[in-house]
Scaffold this motif. Structure first.
Motif, PDB file in Angstrom:
ATOM      1  N   ASP A 250       0.831  -1.209   0.000  1.00  0.00           N
ATOM      2  CA  ASP A 250       0.000   0.000   0.000  1.00  0.00           C
ATOM      3  C   ASP A 250       0.865   1.259   0.000  1.00  0.00           C
ATOM      4  O   ASP A 250       1.559   1.547   0.982  1.00  0.00           O
ATOM      5  N   TYR A 251       0.805   2.001  -1.100  1.00  0.00           N
ATOM      6  CA  TYR A 251       1.665   3.180  -1.260  1.00  0.00           C
ATOM      7  C   TYR A 251       1.223   4.316  -0.337  1.00  0.00           C
ATOM      8  O   TYR A 251       2.030   4.890   0.397  1.00  0.00           O
ATOM      9  N   VAL A 252      -0.051   4.650  -0.349  1.00  0.00           N
ATOM     10  CA  VAL A 252      -0.548   5.753   0.483  1.00  0.00           C
ATOM     11  C   VAL A 252      -0.338   5.433   1.957  1.00  0.00           C
ATOM     12  O   VAL A 252       0.107   6.281   2.745  1.00  0.00           O
ATOM     13  N   GLY A 253      -0.629   4.211   2.342  1.00  0.00           N
ATOM     14  CA  GLY A 253      -0.433   3.818   3.725  1.00  0.00           C
ATOM     15  C   GLY A 253       1.027   3.893   4.140  1.00  0.00           C
ATOM     16  O   GLY A 253       1.349   4.313   5.263  1.00  0.00           O
ATOM     17  N   LEU A 255       3.349   5.884   2.869  1.00  0.00           N
ATOM     18  CA  LEU A 255       3.754   7.286   3.013  1.00  0.00           C
ATOM     19  C   LEU A 255       3.206   7.879   4.302  1.00  0.00           C
ATOM     20  O   LEU A 255       3.918   8.625   5.008  1.00  0.00           O
ATOM     21  N   ASN A 256       1.957   7.584   4.622  1.00  0.00           N
ATOM     22  CA  ASN A 256       1.379   8.097   5.871  1.00  0.00           C
ATOM     23  C   ASN A 256       2.167   7.596   7.080  1.00  0.00           C
ATOM     24  O   ASN A 256       2.438   8.360   8.022  1.00  0.00           O
ATOM     25  N   ALA A 257       2.551   6.329   7.037  1.00  0.00           N
ATOM     26  CA  ALA A 257       3.323   5.766   8.148  1.00  0.00           C
ATOM     27  C   ALA A 257       4.681   6.444   8.257  1.00  0.00           C
ATOM     28  O   ALA A 257       5.171   6.718   9.362  1.00  0.00           O
ATOM     29  N   HIS A 258       5.283   6.746   7.102  1.00  0.00           N
ATOM     30  CA  HIS A 258       6.585   7.413   7.116  1.00  0.00           C
ATOM     31  C   HIS A 258       6.479   8.806   7.734  1.00  0.00           C
ATOM     32  O   HIS A 258       7.318   9.195   8.562  1.00  0.00           O
ATOM     33  N   TYR A 259       5.455   9.557   7.333  1.00  0.00           N
ATOM     34  CA  TYR A 259       5.316  10.921   7.855  1.00  0.00           C
ATOM     35  C   TYR A 259       4.952  10.926   9.340  1.00  0.00           C
ATOM     36  O   TYR A 259       5.309  11.850  10.077  1.00  0.00           O
ATOM     37  N   GLN A 260       4.280   9.893   9.800  1.00  0.00           N
ATOM     38  CA  GLN A 260       3.886   9.833  11.206  1.00  0.00           C
ATOM     39  C   GLN A 260       4.990   9.265  12.100  1.00  0.00           C
ATOM     40  O   GLN A 260       5.190   9.739  13.231  1.00  0.00           O
ATOM     41  N   GLN A 261       5.725   8.294  11.609  1.00  0.00           N
ATOM     42  CA  GLN A 261       6.692   7.581  12.435  1.00  0.00           C
ATOM     43  C   GLN A 261       8.137   7.880  12.076  1.00  0.00           C
ATOM     44  O   GLN A 261       9.042   7.602  12.879  1.00  0.00           O
ATOM     45  N   SER A 274      16.469   9.128   4.057  1.00  0.00           N
ATOM     46  CA  SER A 274      15.416   8.627   4.944  1.00  0.00           C
ATOM     47  C   SER A 274      14.097   8.471   4.191  1.00  0.00           C
ATOM     48  O   SER A 274      13.339   7.515   4.436  1.00  0.00           O
ATOM     49  N   TYR A 275      13.812   9.381   3.246  1.00  0.00           N
ATOM     50  CA  TYR A 275      12.563   9.292   2.502  1.00  0.00           C
ATOM     51  C   TYR A 275      12.514   8.041   1.623  1.00  0.00           C
ATOM     52  O   TYR A 275      11.450   7.481   1.374  1.00  0.00           O
ATOM     53  N   ALA A 276      13.677   7.593   1.175  1.00  0.00           N
ATOM     54  CA  ALA A 276      13.722   6.390   0.345  1.00  0.00           C
ATOM     55  C   ALA A 276      13.186   5.169   1.080  1.00  0.00           C
ATOM     56  O   ALA A 276      12.733   4.203   0.454  1.00  0.00           O
ATOM     57  N   SER A 277      13.212   5.205   2.399  1.00  0.00           N
ATOM     58  CA  SER A 277      12.741   4.058   3.180  1.00  0.00           C
ATOM     59  C   SER A 277      11.224   3.958   3.231  1.00  0.00           C
ATOM     60  O   SER A 277      10.682   2.965   3.731  1.00  0.00           O
ATOM     61  N   ALA A 278      10.512   4.990   2.719  1.00  0.00           N
ATOM     62  CA  ALA A 278       9.055   5.019   2.838  1.00  0.00           C
ATOM     63  C   ALA A 278       8.372   3.931   2.022  1.00  0.00           C
ATOM     64  O   ALA A 278       7.397   3.324   2.471  1.00  0.00           O
TER      65      ALA A 278
END
Length: 387
Positions: A250-253, A255-261, A274-278
């Protein structure tokens, strides 16, 4: 200890960045006039050269003052039109090869880069002029590099078939949702505010990014475009998933997890940022952009006579074993580039420190990241061989 000599760097002529006018003065990628002799200049993206040009007898047609060598002394002189965007705030200095049609001097000729623009800001507003000039200079640099590497760069076909590339540059309006920079089905959207240095630095700081540039945005987003073209329907998809991960999550999920955690602990051992890990798609786009950064910076350095293989610096030297395969001849060019890059950036970092500035290159390439960069190289190299 001095590292073992590596094969000479390949420099594709379309990504050379050092140019001279016929008068001998140094001129640059963005120039449309030589400041020393006053000659008109234009960039031929297929030659990868900034040329001194002069008007032909036919109105609106220009010819190179000194015809570039083509290996054929009897070849007819190439004729050009200047891109119509030279007279706009974009100040496009690119040339359009004249096809000999009788369209007349009043016809509008757009270069290969400007034809990719689908939506542009309202240039009736003076405040959009300078941001648009910055955006277009970065975009033309991107397109020139893609052409130099032999990668396909064309707008969508008239029948609406897949594979085309276009750019929308939008300004956020009061009371409306902010413009988000991104990619969708060959359309790259850029928020015009990214051309404002203060805005971009504020966002960079909030996102804890090591750098944030217009050119970096374009290289990242075009990476998504080339994933669709080079990976999605190709047999190499399984190799991609083994190295970058399964993009079907899930791509959207993600990204949301990356921005939150935030990024996972120890992310630098496997990702370029760090963004590459999303998500695997973002890992690919970040790695792709980094590869283009490396290639263009090295090409620029070599174009100006710098020899990264000869600098006196102890830098990390990568051996074929980093690729976790038996040594093969096709490793040589990639490893030569990579090792030249580590030496060049070590010196550039020291120069930055001499000025009291942050490091020019605040990255350390782990073995996993090197393998990902090699995967990108393997997708680009077949195009480069054919140019």
């Amino acid at each position: 200890m001095t590292p073992p000599a590596s094969p000479a760097l390949r420099l594709h002529p379309s990504t050379a960045r050092a140019y001279r006018c016929t008068c001998g003065a140094q001129v640059f990628f963005r120039n449309n006039t030589c400041l020393q002799c006053g000659r008109a200049l234009g960039f031929d993206p297929w030659l990868g050269q900034v040329l001194a040009i002069e008007p032909d007898a036919e109105p609106g047609v220009w010819c190179a003052v000194t015809q570039p060598s083509s290996g054929n002394g009897d070849a007819p002189q190439q004729r050009y039109r200047r891109c119509a965007q030279i007279d706009t705030p974009a100040l496009c200095n690119w040339l359009v090869r004249d096809n000999g049609s009788a369209e007349g001097a009043a016809a509008v000729f757009s270069c290969v880069a400007c034809r990719l623009n689908r939506v542009i800001p309202d240039l009736g507003l003076d405040q959009n002029h300078e941001p648009w000039r910055k955006v277009e200079l970065a975009r033309r640099r991107l397109v020139s590099q893609l052409i130099g590497l032999g990668l396909p760069v064309e707008p969508p076909s008239q029948d609406g078939g897949p594979g085309g590339l276009v750019f929308d540059t939008l300004a956020s309006l009061p009371g409306q949702a902010p413009v988000l920079t991104g990619h969708a089905q060959g359309v790259i959207t850029l928020n015009l505010a990214e051309a404002d240095d203060a805005y971009r630095e504020q966002v960079r700081s909030q996102m804890r990014e090591p750098y944030r540039t217009l050119l970096g945005h374009y290289r990242h987003e075009v990476g998504h475009h080339f994933w669709d073209r080079l990976i999605r329907d190709d047999p190499c998809l399984q190799g991609f998933r083994k190295l970058f991960g399964d993009e079907r999550q899930d791509y959207v999920g993600a990204l949301n997890a990356h921005y939150q955690q935030g990024a996972p602990t120890g992310w630098a051992s496997a990702y370029i940022s760090s963004y590459a890990s999303a998500h695997p798609w973002e890992d690919w786009a970040e790695t792709w952009a980094h590869y283009l950064h490396m290639r263009d910076t090295l090409d620029t350095a070599v174009s100006f006579g710098m020899a990264p293989d000869e600098v006196d610096v102890d830098a990390l030297h990568y051996l074929p074993s980093v690729l976790q395969e038996e040594p093969a001849p096709e490793f040589d060019v990639f490893l030569a580039m990579l090792n030249a890059w580590t030496r060049l950036t070590a010196v550039l970092n020291e120069l930055s420190r001499s000025m009291g500035l942050p490091d020019f290159y605040p990255f350390v390439l782990s073995d996993t990241v090197v393998r990902k960069l090699y995967f990108v190289h393997g997708r680009v190299e077949p195009f480069e061989r054919t140019t």
